[in-house]
Design an enzyme around this catalytic site. Sequence first.
Site, PDB file in Angstrom:
ATOM      1  N   ASN A  34      -1.503   0.994  -2.760  1.00 24.65           N
ATOM      2  CA  ASN A  34      -2.104   1.407  -1.504  1.00 24.65           C
ATOM      3  C   ASN A  34      -3.628   1.466  -1.556  1.00 24.65           C
ATOM      4  OD1 ASN A  34       0.463   1.977  -0.205  1.00 24.65           O
ATOM      5  ND2 ASN A  34       0.584   3.761  -1.551  1.00 24.65           N
ATOM      6  N   GLY A  58      -2.300   9.141  -5.944  1.00 23.03           N
ATOM      7  CA  GLY A  58      -2.091   7.844  -5.332  1.00 23.03           C
ATOM      8  C   GLY A  58      -1.544   6.771  -6.251  1.00 23.03           C
ATOM      9  N   GLU A  59      -1.328   5.603  -5.649  1.00 22.45           N
ATOM     10  CA  GLU A  59      -0.852   4.417  -6.370  1.00 22.45           C
ATOM     11  C   GLU A  59      -1.740   3.231  -6.015  1.00 22.45           C
ATOM     12  OE1 GLU A  59       1.626   5.669  -4.069  1.00 22.45           O
ATOM     13  OE2 GLU A  59       2.851   6.896  -5.416  1.00 22.45           O
ATOM     14  N   ASP A  75       3.146   8.020   3.114  1.00 27.72           N
ATOM     15  CA  ASP A  75       1.907   7.527   3.696  1.00 27.72           C
ATOM     16  C   ASP A  75       1.450   6.329   2.873  1.00 27.72           C
ATOM     17  OD1 ASP A  75      -0.564   7.050   4.773  1.00 27.72           O
ATOM     18  OD2 ASP A  75      -1.360   9.062   4.461  1.00 27.72           O
ATOM     19  N   HIS A  76       1.941   5.151   3.226  1.00 28.76           N
ATOM     20  CA  HIS A  76       1.680   3.930   2.467  1.00 28.76           C
ATOM     21  C   HIS A  76       0.954   2.902   3.315  1.00 28.76           C
ATOM     22  CE1 HIS A  76       4.331   3.818  -1.328  1.00 28.76           C
ATOM     23  NE2 HIS A  76       4.222   5.074  -0.951  1.00 28.76           N
TER      24      HIS A  76
END
Length: 341
Positions: free
Chosen positions: A108, A104-105, A37-38
């Site tokens: 994104n 997360g990251e 999911d990006h």
Amino acid sequence: MVLLGFHASHEQISPSRLLRDVQRAEAAGFDGAMCSDHLAPWSLRQGHSGFALSWLGAALATTTFPIGVVNAPGQRYHPVVVAQAFATLEEMHPGRFWAALGSGENMNEHVTGDPWPDKATRTARLGEAVTVIRRLLAGEEVSHEGLVRAHRARVWSRPATPPPLLATAVSAETAAWAAGWADGLVTVAQEPSALRAVVDAYRGAGGRGPLALQVHVSLAEDDAAAYALAVDQWRNAVVPQPQSWDLEQPEDFDAAARELATDAGAPPDASGPPEASDAVVNEAALRAAVLVDHDVTSLARRLADLAAIGFDRLYLHHVAQDNDPFLAAAPRLLAEIRRLA
């Protein structure tokens, strides 16, 4: 029996083609699927990032096996919106949807314009988001003030039973923390000793539910072709945590992969076109992150060995934009893994 799943990589493949891929994966004998999911791909060479929650509706409606998603609530996604989306998917497809939640990251999340928090803050934020989501899925009216905020929120269309909420973790420390709330754990392939530490930490802290491992693989007619595919499409795998959590743009990952290769002694290719230097990576690091192989039996043995560490589920991510050859080989590969695992 180990569940063998197909990983649908939104970063690499258009949503319409990825939908056909997941349908073919079920026909090939996979037991389930999961998807990323990006908002952005890892590399310019990948070039896609479809909206996973829209795609999941179509994927679940046109297959019969379970499908999950990795999601990061708290910044780009408000947890109330996440709870509503999860409730709708599970209500429409009972017993077939699950989600794995992580912190997360930056690649994104930076789009909100909010500062990217440190890891400790992101973990705490995830814990609050999980609490809000679970309460909403249970039918409560939720107000919350903290690292996430909610005001008198309710989810009105809910499934009879909430979907499983798993955790994502790559370290033993995070796995042990997640054991307190998760319905299972998803991690990504790394050195066997590190995987054993993650498994032991989660189970040792009382973690329940399935242990799932996502494995990046590159299968082609010979080693050179399989390695070239990994270089072209999954060079981002050489960028380690925590650096990979903090980079912002696909260009940053491409640059980091080049820098790491140069640090390891691989010179850029100055003889070819400008983009040739982008193909220079640390080969040892890439082969450690991606199972590069040209033999189905050999690949099956390597995957079975990973499952034996203690995983109930293996999700195979073939690092290609064209999955047709891999899906054609999948029935034999899956049969070999099931025989060995």
